[in-house]
Design an enzyme around this catalytic site. Sequence first.
Site, PDB file in Angstrom:
ATOM      1  N   GLU A  83       0.813  -1.227   0.000  1.00 20.96           N
ATOM      2  CA  GLU A  83       0.000   0.000   0.000  1.00 20.96           C
ATOM      3  C   GLU A  83       0.849   1.281   0.000  1.00 20.96           C
ATOM      4  O   GLU A  83       0.379   2.347   0.346  1.00 20.96           O
ATOM      5  CB  GLU A  83      -0.976  -0.021   1.197  1.00 20.96           C
ATOM      6  CG  GLU A  83      -2.396  -0.423   0.834  1.00 20.96           C
ATOM      7  CD  GLU A  83      -2.567  -1.907   0.450  1.00 20.96           C
ATOM      8  OE1 GLU A  83      -1.587  -2.681   0.558  1.00 20.96           O
ATOM      9  OE2 GLU A  83      -3.655  -2.285   0.006  1.00 20.96           O
ATOM     10  N   TYR A 106       3.425   1.984   1.912  1.00 16.85           N
ATOM     11  CA  TYR A 106       4.005   2.366   3.201  1.00 16.85           C
ATOM     12  C   TYR A 106       5.521   2.132   3.187  1.00 16.85           C
ATOM     13  O   TYR A 106       6.098   1.703   2.189  1.00 16.85           O
ATOM     14  CB  TYR A 106       3.307   1.595   4.331  1.00 16.85           C
ATOM     15  CG  TYR A 106       1.894   2.109   4.603  1.00 16.85           C
ATOM     16  CD1 TYR A 106       1.687   3.409   5.061  1.00 16.85           C
ATOM     17  CD2 TYR A 106       0.783   1.306   4.396  1.00 16.85           C
ATOM     18  CE1 TYR A 106       0.403   3.889   5.311  1.00 16.85           C
ATOM     19  CE2 TYR A 106      -0.507   1.779   4.647  1.00 16.85           C
ATOM     20  CZ  TYR A 106      -0.692   3.073   5.106  1.00 16.85           C
ATOM     21  OH  TYR A 106      -1.955   3.548   5.344  1.00 16.85           O
ATOM     22  N   ARG A 110       2.523  -8.584   4.381  1.00 13.35           N
ATOM     23  CA  ARG A 110       1.593  -8.083   3.355  1.00 13.35           C
ATOM     24  C   ARG A 110       2.409  -7.499   2.224  1.00 13.35           C
ATOM     25  O   ARG A 110       3.132  -6.514   2.390  1.00 13.35           O
ATOM     26  CB  ARG A 110       0.643  -7.059   3.974  1.00 13.35           C
ATOM     27  CG  ARG A 110      -0.402  -6.557   3.023  1.00 13.35           C
ATOM     28  CD  ARG A 110      -1.800  -6.656   3.613  1.00 13.35           C
ATOM     29  NE  ARG A 110      -2.741  -5.974   2.740  1.00 13.35           N
ATOM     30  CZ  ARG A 110      -3.565  -5.031   3.144  1.00 13.35           C
ATOM     31  NH1 ARG A 110      -3.587  -4.669   4.415  1.00 13.35           N
ATOM     32  NH2 ARG A 110      -4.397  -4.462   2.299  1.00 13.35           N
ATOM     33  N   HIS A 162      -1.530   3.970  -1.739  1.00 15.90           N
ATOM     34  CA  HIS A 162      -2.584   4.926  -1.412  1.00 15.90           C
ATOM     35  C   HIS A 162      -2.625   6.102  -2.378  1.00 15.90           C
ATOM     36  O   HIS A 162      -3.663   6.721  -2.560  1.00 15.90           O
ATOM     37  CB  HIS A 162      -2.433   5.434   0.030  1.00 15.90           C
ATOM     38  CG  HIS A 162      -2.857   4.421   1.041  1.00 15.90           C
ATOM     39  ND1 HIS A 162      -3.963   3.619   0.873  1.00 15.90           N
ATOM     40  CD2 HIS A 162      -2.341   4.065   2.236  1.00 15.90           C
ATOM     41  CE1 HIS A 162      -4.111   2.826   1.918  1.00 15.90           C
ATOM     42  NE2 HIS A 162      -3.117   3.067   2.759  1.00 15.90           N
ATOM     43  N   GLN A 204     -18.551   5.104   3.117  1.00 12.83           N
ATOM     44  CA  GLN A 204     -19.138   6.310   3.711  1.00 12.83           C
ATOM     45  C   GLN A 204     -18.990   6.401   5.225  1.00 12.83           C
ATOM     46  O   GLN A 204     -18.807   7.493   5.752  1.00 12.83           O
ATOM     47  CB  GLN A 204     -20.612   6.402   3.333  1.00 12.83           C
ATOM     48  CG  GLN A 204     -20.818   6.990   1.955  1.00 12.83           C
ATOM     49  CD  GLN A 204     -22.286   7.030   1.576  1.00 12.83           C
ATOM     50  OE1 GLN A 204     -22.740   6.248   0.753  1.00 12.83           O
ATOM     51  NE2 GLN A 204     -23.024   7.923   2.179  1.00 12.83           N
TER      52      GLN A 204
HETATM   53  P1  NAP Z   1     -27.546  17.356  -2.811  1.00 13.32           P
HETATM   54  O1  NAP Z   1     -26.326  16.566  -2.653  1.00 13.32           O
HETATM   55  O2  NAP Z   1     -28.009  18.219  -1.710  1.00 13.32           O
HETATM   56  O3  NAP Z   1     -27.349  18.215  -4.120  1.00 13.32           O
HETATM   57  C1  NAP Z   1     -28.318  19.070  -4.598  1.00 13.32           C
HETATM   58  C2  NAP Z   1     -27.784  19.831  -5.800  1.00 13.32           C
HETATM   59  O4  NAP Z   1     -28.799  20.692  -6.219  1.00 13.32           O
HETATM   60  C3  NAP Z   1     -26.572  20.665  -5.482  1.00 13.32           C
HETATM   61  O5  NAP Z   1     -25.682  20.553  -6.568  1.00 13.32           O
HETATM   62  C4  NAP Z   1     -27.121  22.079  -5.361  1.00 13.32           C
HETATM   63  O6  NAP Z   1     -26.095  22.914  -5.846  1.00 13.32           O
HETATM   64  C5  NAP Z   1     -28.357  22.047  -6.255  1.00 13.32           C
HETATM   65  N1  NAP Z   1     -29.460  22.876  -5.766  1.00 13.32           N
HETATM   66  C6  NAP Z   1     -29.900  23.054  -4.508  1.00 13.32           C
HETATM   67  N2  NAP Z   1     -30.952  23.884  -4.470  1.00 13.32           N
HETATM   68  C7  NAP Z   1     -31.198  24.234  -5.742  1.00 13.32           C
HETATM   69  C8  NAP Z   1     -32.177  25.079  -6.360  1.00 13.32           C
HETATM   70  N3  NAP Z   1     -33.089  25.701  -5.653  1.00 13.32           N
HETATM   71  N4  NAP Z   1     -32.107  25.216  -7.694  1.00 13.32           N
HETATM   72  C9  NAP Z   1     -31.180  24.593  -8.421  1.00 13.32           C
HETATM   73  N5  NAP Z   1     -30.251  23.780  -7.894  1.00 13.32           N
HETATM   74  C10 NAP Z   1     -30.254  23.610  -6.565  1.00 13.32           C
HETATM   75  O7  NAP Z   1     -28.772  16.451  -3.151  1.00 13.32           O
HETATM   76  P2  NAP Z   1     -28.878  15.187  -4.093  1.00 13.32           P
HETATM   77  O8  NAP Z   1     -27.903  15.213  -5.193  1.00 13.32           O
HETATM   78  O9  NAP Z   1     -30.320  15.109  -4.435  1.00 13.32           O
HETATM   79  O10 NAP Z   1     -28.502  14.015  -3.152  1.00 13.32           O
HETATM   80  C11 NAP Z   1     -29.301  13.741  -2.019  1.00 13.32           C
HETATM   81  C12 NAP Z   1     -28.497  13.050  -0.987  1.00 13.32           C
HETATM   82  O11 NAP Z   1     -28.202  11.747  -1.402  1.00 13.32           O
HETATM   83  C13 NAP Z   1     -27.185  13.768  -0.748  1.00 13.32           C
HETATM   84  O12 NAP Z   1     -27.027  14.061   0.596  1.00 13.32           O
HETATM   85  C14 NAP Z   1     -26.169  12.839  -1.181  1.00 13.32           C
HETATM   86  O13 NAP Z   1     -25.085  12.784  -0.251  1.00 13.32           O
HETATM   87  C15 NAP Z   1     -26.867  11.494  -1.191  1.00 13.32           C
HETATM   88  N6  NAP Z   1     -26.280  10.742  -2.280  1.00 13.32           N
HETATM   89  C16 NAP Z   1     -25.036  10.301  -2.104  1.00 13.32           C
HETATM   90  C17 NAP Z   1     -24.431   9.652  -3.111  1.00 13.32           C
HETATM   91  C18 NAP Z   1     -23.042   9.118  -2.925  1.00 13.32           C
HETATM   92  O14 NAP Z   1     -22.443   8.685  -3.856  1.00 13.32           O
HETATM   93  N7  NAP Z   1     -22.490   9.138  -1.732  1.00 13.32           N
HETATM   94  C19 NAP Z   1     -25.055   9.449  -4.307  1.00 13.32           C
HETATM   95  C20 NAP Z   1     -26.336   9.919  -4.467  1.00 13.32           C
HETATM   96  C21 NAP Z   1     -26.936  10.581  -3.440  1.00 13.32           C
HETATM   97  P3  NAP Z   1     -26.205  24.489  -5.950  1.00 13.32           P
HETATM   98  O15 NAP Z   1     -27.022  24.925  -4.773  1.00 13.32           O
HETATM   99  O16 NAP Z   1     -24.794  24.956  -5.919  1.00 13.32           O
HETATM  100  O17 NAP Z   1     -26.837  24.726  -7.252  1.00 13.32           O
HETATM  101 FE1  SF4 Z   2     -17.771   0.715   4.908  1.00 14.34          FE
HETATM  102 FE2  SF4 Z   2     -20.089  -0.292   5.692  1.00 14.34          FE
HETATM  103 FE3  SF4 Z   2     -19.932   1.022   3.376  1.00 14.34          FE
HETATM  104 FE4  SF4 Z   2     -18.852  -1.413   3.693  1.00 14.34          FE
HETATM  105  S1  SF4 Z   2     -21.012  -0.877   3.763  1.00 14.34           S
HETATM  106  S2  SF4 Z   2     -17.896   0.321   2.756  1.00 14.34           S
HETATM  107  S3  SF4 Z   2     -18.114  -1.297   5.781  1.00 14.34           S
HETATM  108  S4  SF4 Z   2     -19.596   1.866   5.402  1.00 14.34           S
END
Ligand code: NAP
Ligand code: SF4
Length: 670
Positions: A165, A167, A215, A253, A340
Site C-alpha cells: 500500500e 508504506y 503483506r 494509497h 461512507q
Molecule cells: P444534494 O447533494 O443536496 O445536491 C443538490 C444539488 O442541487 C446541489 O448541486 C445544489 O447545488 C443544487 N441545488 C440546490 N438547491 C437548488 C435550487 N433551488 N435550484 C437549483 N439547484 C439547486 O442532493 P442530491 O444530489 O439530491 O442528493 C441527495 C443526498 O443523497 C445527498 O445528501 C447525497 O449525499 C446522497 N447521495 C449520495 C451519493 C453518494 O455517492 N455518496 C449518491 C447519491 C446521493 P447548488 O445549490 O450549488 O446549485
Molecule cells: Fe464501509 Fe459499511 Fe460502506 Fe462497507 S457498507 S464500505 S463497511 S460503510
Amino acid sequence: MSQYPHLLRPLDLGHVTLPNRVLMGSMHTNLEERGDWNAVAEFYAERARGGVGLMVTGGMAPNPEGGVFPGASGLYTAQDIAHHRIITDRVHDAGGRIAMQILHAGRYAYGPDCVSASAVKSPISPFAPRALDEAGIEKQIADIATAAARAREAGYDGVEVMGSEGYFLNQFLVRHVNRREDRWGGSFENRMRLPVEVMRRVRAAVGPDFIVIFRISLIDLVPDGSTWDEVVTLAKAIEAAGASLLNTGIGWHEARVPTIATSVPRAAFTWLTARLRPEVSIPVITSNRINRPEVAEDILARGEADMVSLARPFLADPDFVVKAASGRADEIAPCIACNQACLDHTFSGKVSSCLVNPRAGAETELIIAPTATPKTVAVVGAGPAGLSAAITAAGRGHAVTLFDRAPEIGGQLRMARRVPGKEEFYGLTDWFAVMLDRAGITLRLNTEATPEALAAFDEVVIATGVTPRDPGIPGQERAVSYIDILTGRVEAGPRVAIVGAGGIGFDVAEFLTVDESPTLKLQDWMREWGVGDPAEVPGGLAQPAPEAPLRAVTLLQRKPEKPGRKLGKTTGWIHRAALAAKGVKMIGGVNYEAIDEAGLHVSFGPARENPTLIAADTVVLCAGQLSERSLADQLSAAGRAVHVIGGADVAGELDAKRAIDQGTRLGAAL
Ligand code: NAP
Ligand code: SF4
C-alpha cells in the site's frame, strides 16, 4: 455438507490450526486513539464470536516517526503492552485469534518527522520525508522487531508486517521513492534488503511458534512500480526470511486507480494472488472486494488462494462466518463498499462505523436488547430509515407493521442500484427483504397509511422520505426529474444538461454516459482505469482506454466551486475521474435562466453576465430534496405523537448512512 467447504476448511500452520480460511483484514477504527481500550476489545471480541479464523488489528506504529499521524496508536513502549492485553484477553475469551499489524507509514506519516528511503514527498502528503542514514535504517528495523516481540508479550497470536500500500517497506522497493545508491538502493536486491531484513529480524524476535504475515504489494498501480519478476523475487525472499503467510496488498494509497470502492468489480485482483501462489510454499491470502461467502468459496475452490481476507464486510456483519456456516448466508448484512461510514470516517478523524451496521465501532454504546414491554409499532415508509427501524424493533420483540405505497421496498435505494457501479445496492435491498421476513414483520406494500389505519398502534414511526426540490426555473415543465431517468420512465436524448451536481446529479451523469457497467466485467473495468499486467507494465499501470460516452452530458451547479467537492472523502475523486473520462463537462457558478426547446440557458455571477446556452435535448433536475412530512404533520395536528426519521426528518445532506443510523437507534430505543 456445508455450502462452503473450501471456506470453512481449517488451515494448519504447524504450531497452530486456524478453524477456517477467513481472515479479517486490518482496519483502523480510531477507537484506539481515544484510549477506550474496552471499546477496542469489544469491537474485536464481537467479531471473534462471529467465527472468523484470524483477525488483524488496525495498523500499530512501531515508533513515533512511523505513526500515520502524530499520536497514532502503536506499541511504542513496554507500557503500551497492558492496553493490548485487554484486546487479546477479550478475543481469546471469545474463542478467537488475533494478530497485530505493525504499520510503519514512512513518507505517508502525516507529520514533519516522517522518514523514508529518499527525501521524495508523496503527492498525498504535505510533508517531505527525511532520507534515513545507515543508523536510521537500523533503528527502524530494530523498532519493528521490538514491536513484534512486544506484540507477542501482549498475547497476540501473531503479527502482520505491513509491506504494501505504499508504506515504508514498499517505499524502499521502487525507484521513484528509493533514489539511494548505497546497499539499500539501486539494484532490486538492494531495494528489497529492508523488507527482507525486517522479516528476518521479526522472526528472530518472536521465535518459530508465532504467526508472521507479510503483506506484499502485488500490483503497485503507481509509475515505476514493481515488475512481476520483482514481486516474485521478493515473495520468495520473504518466505525464506521466515514468513508464515503472505497477504495481498493492492495499489499504493497515492494510486489514481480505485482498488476497493464499490465500482471495483468483486474479487478484481485475485488473479494476481493466483499467479503468486505456485511460486511459494507458504499459504497466500487474497483480498479486495470479496464481500460474499460464495465469492470467497469460488476463489478458494479455483485454487487462487489459500485464504481470503475480508475487512469492511466484518464491519457490516461481525457474524459473517457463523452465518455462512449455519446456512444463513442470506442474513449476512452486505458491505456495499461505499466507504461512507468506515474510511470516510477514518480520514475525518471520526470513529469508523458502517453505513449498513451502525453498531460497528459502537459495540459498547448501541445496545440492541430484547424489550421487556412488547408494543405494536407502525412504520410508514420502507426506505432505509423505515426498514432499519422496523427490523431493529421487531428483532427486539415488538409487533411491527411496515407500510409503503410503492409495490416494492427500498425507497431511494431502488434508484441508486440502477446506477452503473452501484450494483451492490441490489444486495442491500435483498438483505432488507430477507431480514423483514425473518423478523416476522407484517409488510403492507401498495398501501397508503392513513391516520385511521395508524390509530390502533402503540407507536408510529414516520419514514416517508423526500420529494424532489422545485428549482423554479422558467420553462422547467420541459425538464424531467432524476426519478424519471433512474426509474427508466424517460429515455434521455443524446445531449443532456443536469441541473444540480450533488450525489444524485453525479449518479445521473454516470447513468446517462455509461452503456454497460464495467463493474460487472473485469476486463472492461481494467481497460477503463488502465490496470495492466505487472508482468508487462511496471506496477501494472497501463494507459486507460475508457469506452466512448453514450451521451454528451453537462453537469451544472450554482455554487462557484468545483462540482463534486462534497462527495465522499475517499470516493469523490473516483466519481469525478469517472465522469471526466466520459467527457462530462462540469460547470459551477451558474444562474439558471430558462429551459426551452434549445436546452438550458444560464448566466454567470451575481450580475448574471455571459448568457450561455447549454444545448440539450433533455434537461434533468437533480436539485436536491425536501422532506415529505404531510402524514407526520397531519398526525401531529391531530395530537398524535409520532417519531419522524430519515429524509422525512431532515432532507438536506440525507444519505443512507444517516437514515439507517437513525432508524436503527430509534428501533433500539422503542
Ligand atoms: P444534494 O447533494 O443536496 O445536491 C443538490 C444539488 O442541487 C446541489 O448541486 C445544489 O447545488 C443544487 N441545488 C440546490 N438547491 C437548488 C435550487 N433551488 N435550484 C437549483 N439547484 C439547486 O442532493 P442530491 O444530489 O439530491 O442528493 C441527495 C443526498 O443523497 C445527498 O445528501 C447525497 O449525499 C446522497 N447521495 C449520495 C451519493 C453518494 O455517492 N455518496 C449518491 C447519491 C446521493 P447548488 O445549490 O450549488 O446549485
Ligand atoms: Fe464501509 Fe459499511 Fe460502506 Fe462497507 S457498507 S464500505 S463497511 S460503510
